[in-house]
Design a protein around this motif. Structure first.
Motif, PDB file in Angstrom:
ATOM      1  N   VAL A 109       0.826  -1.226   0.000  1.00 38.90           N
ATOM      2  CA  VAL A 109       0.000   0.000   0.000  1.00 38.90           C
ATOM      3  C   VAL A 109       0.853   1.267   0.000  1.00 38.90           C
ATOM      4  N   ILE A 112       0.464   3.733  -3.083  1.00 41.47           N
ATOM      5  CA  ILE A 112      -0.808   4.469  -3.093  1.00 41.47           C
ATOM      6  C   ILE A 112      -0.774   5.597  -2.061  1.00 41.47           C
ATOM      7  N   ILE A 124      -3.440   8.859  -8.200  1.00 44.44           N
ATOM      8  CA  ILE A 124      -3.949   7.791  -7.340  1.00 44.44           C
ATOM      9  C   ILE A 124      -4.431   6.617  -8.187  1.00 44.44           C
ATOM     10  N   ILE A 125      -5.190   6.914  -9.238  1.00 44.45           N
ATOM     11  CA  ILE A 125      -5.697   5.850 -10.112  1.00 44.45           C
ATOM     12  C   ILE A 125      -4.541   5.151 -10.826  1.00 44.45           C
ATOM     13  N   THR A 127      -1.439   4.875  -9.830  1.00 48.60           N
ATOM     14  CA  THR A 127      -0.697   4.061  -8.860  1.00 48.60           C
ATOM     15  C   THR A 127      -1.490   2.820  -8.469  1.00 48.60           C
ATOM     16  N   THR A 128      -2.803   2.963  -8.338  1.00 52.04           N
ATOM     17  CA  THR A 128      -3.648   1.813  -7.994  1.00 52.04           C
ATOM     18  C   THR A 128      -3.580   0.744  -9.082  1.00 52.04           C
ATOM     19  N   SER A 131      -0.372  -0.975  -8.842  1.00 53.14           N
ATOM     20  CA  SER A 131      -0.350  -1.834  -7.651  1.00 53.14           C
ATOM     21  C   SER A 131      -1.121  -3.133  -7.875  1.00 53.14           C
ATOM     22  N   CYS A 191      -6.534  -6.577  -3.997  1.00 54.40           N
ATOM     23  CA  CYS A 191      -6.989  -5.575  -4.971  1.00 54.40           C
ATOM     24  C   CYS A 191      -8.240  -4.849  -4.469  1.00 54.40           C
ATOM     25  N   TYR A 194      -7.086  -2.122  -2.281  1.00 57.08           N
ATOM     26  CA  TYR A 194      -6.616  -0.969  -3.056  1.00 57.08           C
ATOM     27  C   TYR A 194      -7.792  -0.121  -3.528  1.00 57.08           C
ATOM     28  N   VAL A 195      -8.798  -0.784  -4.087  1.00 57.70           N
ATOM     29  CA  VAL A 195      -9.968  -0.065  -4.609  1.00 57.70           C
ATOM     30  C   VAL A 195     -10.681   0.679  -3.485  1.00 57.70           C
ATOM     31  N   ILE A 198      -9.270   4.129  -2.664  1.00 53.42           N
ATOM     32  CA  ILE A 198      -9.384   5.246  -3.607  1.00 53.42           C
ATOM     33  C   ILE A 198     -10.290   6.365  -3.094  1.00 53.42           C
ATOM     34  N   CYS A 201      -8.466   8.202  -0.307  1.00 55.54           N
ATOM     35  CA  CYS A 201      -7.346   8.980  -0.840  1.00 55.54           C
ATOM     36  C   CYS A 201      -7.840  10.209  -1.591  1.00 55.54           C
TER      37      CYS A 201
END
Length: 385
Positions: A109, A112, A124-125, A127-128, A131, A191, A194-195, A198, A201
């Motif tokens: 993480v 992000i 951010i998107i 990097t996500t 990742s 994943c 991560y989502v 968003i 963030c």
């Protein structure tokens, strides 16, 4: 490009540089922690397989050094550098995650979190997405070459192959076709995390951007004269002092509007303000990126042209200014003709001086011009008093 736009562009370039530098520093801290883990492992304080740990640390440091070299060559002000730094960071994290597996699960993480430094949803998107691919790589490659994930049963410190070859019971416990299990129980949950990050963030980024915009507006209002769009006196003085401390040389001029009081008395202060704004626009036409144009107060302006130490070059610039002012018109008031007087002083490169001295000498020359009939200029090389 006017003074405000130049100021904003300079601020944006500087902000890009500072943010990239901060991101690189954060990246460096991550690598320092990684190296520290490796050292502790070498001292047997940690008990991870030294061969596997060495691969992860070596490759992580390798990608960091490549990033530093890239930034050194191309600089930190380029717009694409943030994507490069983030890309290399993801690569380093991928190496750590691949070989350390569950021991380094939280490191996934980091990219992000670091992307929020840029206060950009796009970052951010971006990097996500990186990742997500990094997680797929970590899970499937790490399953084969990383530390065996048997920590739910006992503390594992080396690869899967070691346990497969060493223990028949463990051998039967491994899935011969792990793709489904690894996807469902490792890739998908991570994943989803991560989502889920968003929105959080983006909320933080929006708050930071709003605060930053408010601070920039307040700073700009404090530095720029709202009527003319040029620097306020104090801001201009500070910038000139920086040039003088660096001893780059230049010419400082005081520009005074001839008979401005008569325009105010004849047409009113609203027209007078418009005339001042037009005069400032005319002067901006000869101002370049490094030059300083400021309003000293009332109908007086100051111009500093750094690096202009040749008197002929200074005269050419001043003549262009006078022509620009003569051609300037004030809206419907075609009858108004702008006229200025100017006194300027040139300080040679390497000569020590200060703003107060330049102002005093230029003001004296301006007084001589006014006494001789206005609408003229006088510029001299600075000499000792």
């Amino acid at each position: 490009m006017n003074e405000v736009q130049l100021q904003q562009k300079g601020n944006e370039d500087n902000e890009e540089y500072v943010t990239n530098l901060k991101a690189l520093h954060c990246y460096m801290v991550t690598i320092i922690v990684v190296i520290t883990v490796w050292i502790l492992n070498q001292l047997n304080i940690f008990i991870v397989d030294k061969r596997i740990a060495g691969k992860g640390v070596f490759l992580s440091v390798f990608f960091f050094l490549l990033c530093v070299i890239f930034c050194k060559i191309f600089g930190l002000k380029k717009g694409y550098i943030k994507y490069v730094i983030t890309g290399f960071l993801v690569l380093s994290v991928s190496m750590m995650g691949t070989f350390f597996t569950y021991h380094a699960v939280l490191i996934n993480v980091f990219p992000i979190m670091y992307s929020m430094l840029y206060s950009s949803k796009r970052m951010i998107i971006y990097t996500t997405i990186l990742s997500v691919f990094s997680t797929i790589f970590i899970v499937f490659v790490g399953y084969k070459y990383g530390i065996c994930d048997l920590n739910m049963v006992f503390l594992s410190v080396t690869s899967k192959d070691y346990y497969v070859k060493g223990t028949e019971l463990v051998n039967h416990g491994f899935n011969d076709n792990p793709i489904v299990n690894l996807t469902l129980y490792y890739v998908l949950p991570r994943c989803m995390i991560y989502v889920s990050m968003i929105p959080v963030c983006n909320t933080v980024v929006n708050r930071l951007r709003d605060e930053n915009s408010r601070a920039n507006r307040n700073k700009l209002l404090a530095e720029i004269d709202t009527l003319t769009g040029v620097y306020m006196r104090r801001t201009g003085e500070k910038q000139i002092e920086v040039y003088l401390q660096e001893k780059v040389g230049g010419v400082f001029c005081i520009v005074d509007f001839d008979d401005f009081k008569q325009i105010n008395d004849t047409y009113g202060h609203i027209v007078g303000d418009k005339v001042l704004a037009n005069l400032a626009e005319c002067m901006k036409q000869i101002v370049q990126n490094n030059d300083v144009l400021m309003r000293l107060g009332g109908d007086e302006f100051g111009i500093f042209l750094p690096y202009v130490t040749n008197i002929e070059e200074a005269k050419e610039k001043i003549q262009r200014l006078f022509k620009q002012v003569r051609d300037c018109r004030v809206g419907e008031k075609e009858s108004i003709r702008l006229s200025i007087s100017l006194g300027g002083i040139i300080v040679d490169k390497g000569v020590e001086s200060n703003y107060e001295t330049l102002y005093r000498k230029s003001d004296r020359l301006l007084y001589e011009v006014k006494k001789q009939g206005k609408c003229n200029w006088l510029v001299e090389k600075m000499t000792e008093d």
